[in-house]
Design a protein around this motif. Structure first.
Motif, PDB file in Angstrom:
ATOM      1  N   GLU A   2       0.726  -1.194  -0.070  1.00  0.00           N
ATOM      2  CA  GLU A   2       0.012  -0.072   0.091  1.00  0.00           C
ATOM      3  C   GLU A   2       0.835   1.375   0.026  1.00  0.00           C
ATOM      4  OE1 GLU A   2      -3.902  -1.958   2.420  1.00  0.00           O
ATOM      5  OE2 GLU A   2      -2.217  -1.064   3.547  1.00  0.00           O
ATOM      6  N   ASN A   3       1.902   1.318   0.599  1.00  0.00           N
ATOM      7  CA  ASN A   3       2.821   2.441   0.657  1.00  0.00           C
ATOM      8  C   ASN A   3       3.382   2.563  -0.770  1.00  0.00           C
ATOM      9  OD1 ASN A   3       4.204   3.858   3.144  1.00  0.00           O
ATOM     10  ND2 ASN A   3       3.683   1.835   3.856  1.00  0.00           N
ATOM     11  N   VAL A   4       3.666   1.535  -1.523  1.00  0.00           N
ATOM     12  CA  VAL A   4       4.292   1.793  -2.856  1.00  0.00           C
ATOM     13  C   VAL A   4       3.059   2.165  -3.726  1.00  0.00           C
ATOM     14  CG1 VAL A   4       5.367   0.425  -5.027  1.00  0.00           C
ATOM     15  CG2 VAL A   4       6.051   0.155  -2.592  1.00  0.00           C
ATOM     16  N   GLU A   5       1.763   1.727  -3.526  1.00  0.00           N
ATOM     17  CA  GLU A   5       0.760   2.019  -4.101  1.00  0.00           C
ATOM     18  C   GLU A   5       0.139   3.366  -4.068  1.00  0.00           C
ATOM     19  OE1 GLU A   5      -2.359  -1.140  -5.097  1.00  0.00           O
ATOM     20  OE2 GLU A   5      -2.061  -1.088  -2.905  1.00  0.00           O
ATOM     21  N   PHE A   6       0.731   4.076  -3.017  1.00  0.00           N
ATOM     22  CA  PHE A   6      -0.022   5.346  -2.588  1.00  0.00           C
ATOM     23  C   PHE A   6       0.187   6.297  -3.661  1.00  0.00           C
ATOM     24  CE2 PHE A   6       0.051   9.251   0.097  1.00  0.00           C
ATOM     25  CZ  PHE A   6      -1.193   9.331   0.430  1.00  0.00           C
ATOM     26  N   ILE A   7       1.383   6.562  -4.175  1.00  0.00           N
ATOM     27  CA  ILE A   7       1.629   7.683  -5.057  1.00  0.00           C
ATOM     28  C   ILE A   7       1.047   7.252  -6.315  1.00  0.00           C
ATOM     29  CG2 ILE A   7       3.914   6.618  -5.921  1.00  0.00           C
ATOM     30  CD1 ILE A   7       4.941   9.458  -6.024  1.00  0.00           C
ATOM     31  N   MET A   8       0.719   6.104  -6.749  1.00  0.00           N
ATOM     32  CA  MET A   8       0.121   5.986  -7.978  1.00  0.00           C
ATOM     33  C   MET A   8      -1.411   6.183  -7.766  1.00  0.00           C
ATOM     34  SD  MET A   8       2.169   2.406  -9.457  1.00  0.00           S
ATOM     35  CE  MET A   8       1.835   1.476  -7.917  1.00  0.00           C
ATOM     36  N   HIS A   9      -2.088   6.024  -6.503  1.00  0.00           N
ATOM     37  CA  HIS A   9      -3.353   6.489  -6.175  1.00  0.00           C
ATOM     38  C   HIS A   9      -3.377   7.886  -6.198  1.00  0.00           C
ATOM     39  CE1 HIS A   9      -7.071   6.290  -4.128  1.00  0.00           C
ATOM     40  NE2 HIS A   9      -6.642   7.293  -3.260  1.00  0.00           N
ATOM     41  N   ALA A  26      11.100  -6.717  -7.355  1.00  0.00           N
ATOM     42  CA  ALA A  26      12.441  -6.084  -7.955  1.00  0.00           C
ATOM     43  C   ALA A  26      13.573  -5.807  -6.675  1.00  0.00           C
ATOM     44  CB  ALA A  26      12.377  -5.064  -8.713  1.00  0.00           C
ATOM     45  N   VAL A  27      12.938  -5.459  -5.737  1.00  0.00           N
ATOM     46  CA  VAL A  27      13.932  -4.938  -4.540  1.00  0.00           C
ATOM     47  C   VAL A  27      14.026  -6.207  -3.392  1.00  0.00           C
ATOM     48  CG1 VAL A  27      13.540  -2.569  -4.948  1.00  0.00           C
ATOM     49  CG2 VAL A  27      12.156  -3.860  -3.091  1.00  0.00           C
ATOM     50  N   GLY A  28      13.426  -7.191  -3.844  1.00  0.00           N
ATOM     51  CA  GLY A  28      13.693  -8.495  -3.033  1.00  0.00           C
ATOM     52  C   GLY A  28      12.567  -8.545  -1.857  1.00  0.00           C
ATOM     53  N   LEU A  29      11.550  -7.925  -2.003  1.00  0.00           N
ATOM     54  CA  LEU A  29      10.503  -8.037  -0.976  1.00  0.00           C
ATOM     55  C   LEU A  29       9.396  -8.689  -1.420  1.00  0.00           C
ATOM     56  CD1 LEU A  29      11.121  -4.753   0.783  1.00  0.00           C
ATOM     57  CD2 LEU A  29      11.993  -6.809   1.681  1.00  0.00           C
ATOM     58  N   GLY A  30       9.257  -9.685  -2.227  1.00  0.00           N
ATOM     59  CA  GLY A  30       7.909  -9.984  -2.582  1.00  0.00           C
ATOM     60  C   GLY A  30       7.204 -11.054  -1.760  1.00  0.00           C
ATOM     61  N   ASP A  31       8.067 -11.391  -0.676  1.00  0.00           N
ATOM     62  CA  ASP A  31       7.528 -12.105   0.437  1.00  0.00           C
ATOM     63  C   ASP A  31       6.941 -11.303   1.666  1.00  0.00           C
ATOM     64  OD1 ASP A  31       9.892 -11.475   1.106  1.00  0.00           O
ATOM     65  OD2 ASP A  31      10.366 -13.411   2.211  1.00  0.00           O
ATOM     66  N   ARG A  32       6.872  -9.828   1.372  1.00  0.00           N
ATOM     67  CA  ARG A  32       6.722  -8.876   2.740  1.00  0.00           C
ATOM     68  C   ARG A  32       5.681  -7.965   2.074  1.00  0.00           C
ATOM     69  NH1 ARG A  32      10.051  -9.527   7.041  1.00  0.00           N
ATOM     70  NH2 ARG A  32       8.195  -8.761   7.927  1.00  0.00           N
ATOM     71  N   LEU A  33       4.872  -8.386   1.194  1.00  0.00           N
ATOM     72  CA  LEU A  33       3.926  -7.075   0.707  1.00  0.00           C
ATOM     73  C   LEU A  33       2.964  -6.911   1.623  1.00  0.00           C
ATOM     74  CD1 LEU A  33       2.872  -9.150  -2.862  1.00  0.00           C
ATOM     75  CD2 LEU A  33       4.738  -7.622  -2.533  1.00  0.00           C
ATOM     76  N   ASN A  34       2.430  -7.668   2.498  1.00  0.00           N
ATOM     77  CA  ASN A  34       1.454  -6.994   3.602  1.00  0.00           C
ATOM     78  C   ASN A  34       2.001  -6.701   4.889  1.00  0.00           C
ATOM     79  OD1 ASN A  34      -0.670  -7.815   1.518  1.00  0.00           O
ATOM     80  ND2 ASN A  34      -0.390 -10.132   1.839  1.00  0.00           N
ATOM     81  N   SER A  35       3.470  -6.753   4.788  1.00  0.00           N
ATOM     82  CA  SER A  35       4.030  -6.174   6.061  1.00  0.00           C
ATOM     83  C   SER A  35       4.024  -4.789   6.343  1.00  0.00           C
ATOM     84  CB  SER A  35       5.465  -6.657   6.096  1.00  0.00           C
ATOM     85  OG  SER A  35       5.599  -8.093   6.299  1.00  0.00           O
ATOM     86  N   ARG A  36       3.557  -4.346   7.420  1.00  0.00           N
ATOM     87  CA  ARG A  36       3.635  -2.954   7.980  1.00  0.00           C
ATOM     88  C   ARG A  36       5.157  -2.563   8.294  1.00  0.00           C
ATOM     89  NH1 ARG A  36      -1.333  -4.241   9.120  1.00  0.00           N
ATOM     90  NH2 ARG A  36      -3.190  -2.988   8.099  1.00  0.00           N
ATOM     91  N   PRO A  37       5.519  -1.310   7.966  1.00  0.00           N
ATOM     92  CA  PRO A  37       6.638  -0.764   8.152  1.00  0.00           C
ATOM     93  C   PRO A  37       7.394  -1.193   9.595  1.00  0.00           C
ATOM     94  CG  PRO A  37       5.657   1.148   7.228  1.00  0.00           C
ATOM     95  CD  PRO A  37       4.706   0.117   7.465  1.00  0.00           C
ATOM     96  N   ARG A  40      14.275  -0.383   1.154  1.00  0.00           N
ATOM     97  CA  ARG A  40      13.815  -1.006  -0.040  1.00  0.00           C
ATOM     98  C   ARG A  40      12.397  -0.566  -0.400  1.00  0.00           C
ATOM     99  NH1 ARG A  40      15.629  -7.109   0.130  1.00  0.00           N
ATOM    100  NH2 ARG A  40      16.008  -6.747   2.408  1.00  0.00           N
ATOM    101  N   VAL A  41      11.301  -0.673   0.523  1.00  0.00           N
ATOM    102  CA  VAL A  41      10.074  -0.238   0.306  1.00  0.00           C
ATOM    103  C   VAL A  41      10.091   1.307  -0.503  1.00  0.00           C
ATOM    104  CG1 VAL A  41       8.031   0.058   1.215  1.00  0.00           C
ATOM    105  CG2 VAL A  41       9.187  -1.773   1.970  1.00  0.00           C
ATOM    106  N   ALA A  42      11.057   2.035   0.278  1.00  0.00           N
ATOM    107  CA  ALA A  42      11.020   3.535   0.068  1.00  0.00           C
ATOM    108  C   ALA A  42      11.605   3.835  -1.456  1.00  0.00           C
ATOM    109  CB  ALA A  42      11.865   4.285   0.900  1.00  0.00           C
ATOM    110  N   VAL A  43      12.548   2.937  -1.942  1.00  0.00           N
ATOM    111  CA  VAL A  43      13.026   2.911  -3.285  1.00  0.00           C
ATOM    112  C   VAL A  43      11.990   2.336  -4.122  1.00  0.00           C
ATOM    113  CG1 VAL A  43      14.978   1.696  -4.737  1.00  0.00           C
ATOM    114  CG2 VAL A  43      15.406   2.411  -2.601  1.00  0.00           C
ATOM    115  N   ALA A  44      11.331   1.486  -3.842  1.00  0.00           N
ATOM    116  CA  ALA A  44      10.178   0.938  -4.656  1.00  0.00           C
ATOM    117  C   ALA A  44       9.162   2.143  -4.773  1.00  0.00           C
ATOM    118  CB  ALA A  44       9.553  -0.474  -4.034  1.00  0.00           C
ATOM    119  N   ARG A  45       8.707   2.558  -3.833  1.00  0.00           N
ATOM    120  CA  ARG A  45       7.789   3.686  -3.969  1.00  0.00           C
ATOM    121  C   ARG A  45       8.287   4.705  -4.798  1.00  0.00           C
ATOM    122  NH1 ARG A  45       6.909   6.770   1.593  1.00  0.00           N
ATOM    123  NH2 ARG A  45       9.401   7.317   1.265  1.00  0.00           N
ATOM    124  N   ALA A  46       9.571   5.301  -4.695  1.00  0.00           N
ATOM    125  CA  ALA A  46       9.927   6.399  -5.468  1.00  0.00           C
ATOM    126  C   ALA A  46      10.190   5.937  -7.072  1.00  0.00           C
ATOM    127  CB  ALA A  46      11.808   6.364  -4.984  1.00  0.00           C
TER     128      ALA A  46
END
Length: 237
Positions: free
Chosen positions: A104-111, A130-141, A151-157
């Protein structure tokens, strides 16, 4: 081709007794696809320059041109829209939204951009993988380590498909392993997708990876070293 053109840039702050020239006559061109580092001691003007490159602060005089657009000529609302669609930001403090998952953090800017939900989900999932977090999609910060949050921040950027990414001390809170991992990810994205990265950093590991090192002191550029860049699997190959 220059993606960023900086012309005689000045930023002056009114101190209690004297004016502070945080940026003092900087002129630079940043080429598309560069992997550059702004370095220098505290008070050298790195953060102020980065803020003006990102349209987060306005210069006292001079120009910051992004693909021919003079940021100083944009109204506040236009500047917000320009940042949303053209610039990716990676902050030292991550700046993730605590109540949202990594996805959801990565989706936010696209929203904010009005991208449909199915497309948002697919791109956010692809970026996190791509940043190696495919197994942590539903984890909160709060459930992620510092390196994982960055790495989430990079994906969001990258979610907004920006032309360039500004990273302000992105490795400051990371251990050596996380730093090397993050830099490898960003360098690979730079080489494969030709995304322009500009770092502000004190970290020697970032400086070592950079293809160009711009040294600031007292708000001025005192050194500008361009190193050879090897492009692999570039967009035109």
């Amino acid at each position: 081709m220059s993606i960023i053109t900086i012309k005689d840039l000045h930023k002056v702050y009114d101190g209690t007794q004297v004016e502070v020239h945080a940026v003092n006559g900087v002129t630079l061109n940043i080429e598309e696809g560069e992997f550059s580092a702004l370095v220098g001691p505290s008070g050298s003007g790195k953060t102020t320059l980065m803020n003006m490159l990102g349209g987060l602060d306005r210069p006292t005089s001079g120009q910051v041109m992004i693909n021919g657009t003079d940021l100083s000529q944009l109204k506040d609302s236009e500047l917000i829209d320009f940042r949303l669609h053209h610039i990716g930001f990676v902050f030292q403090s991550y700046n993730l939204i605590p109540v949202l998952t990594a996805l959801e953090n990565v989706e936010f800017i696209m929203h904010l951009q009005g991208i449909p939900s199915a497309e948002r989900y697919a791109r956010a999932k692809e970026l996190l993988e791509a940043v190696g977090l495919g197994d942590r999609l539903n984890s909160r910060p709060g459930q992620l380590s510092g390196g994982q949050q960055q790495r989430v921040a990079v994906a969001r950027a990258l979610a907004s498909k920006p032309r360039y990414v500004l990273a302000d001390e992105p490795t400051a809170n990371l251990d050596s392993h996380s730093t090397e991992n993050l830099l490898d990810i960003m360098e690979e994205l730079n080489r494969k997708e030709n995304i322009t990265f500009v770092f502000s950093t004190h970290d020697a590991r970032v400086v070592k990876k950079a293809h160009r090192v711009i040294v600031l002191e007292d708000g001025k550029v005192i050194s500008d070293e361009v190193r050879k860049k090897e492009v692999v699997n570039g967009p035109n190959e």
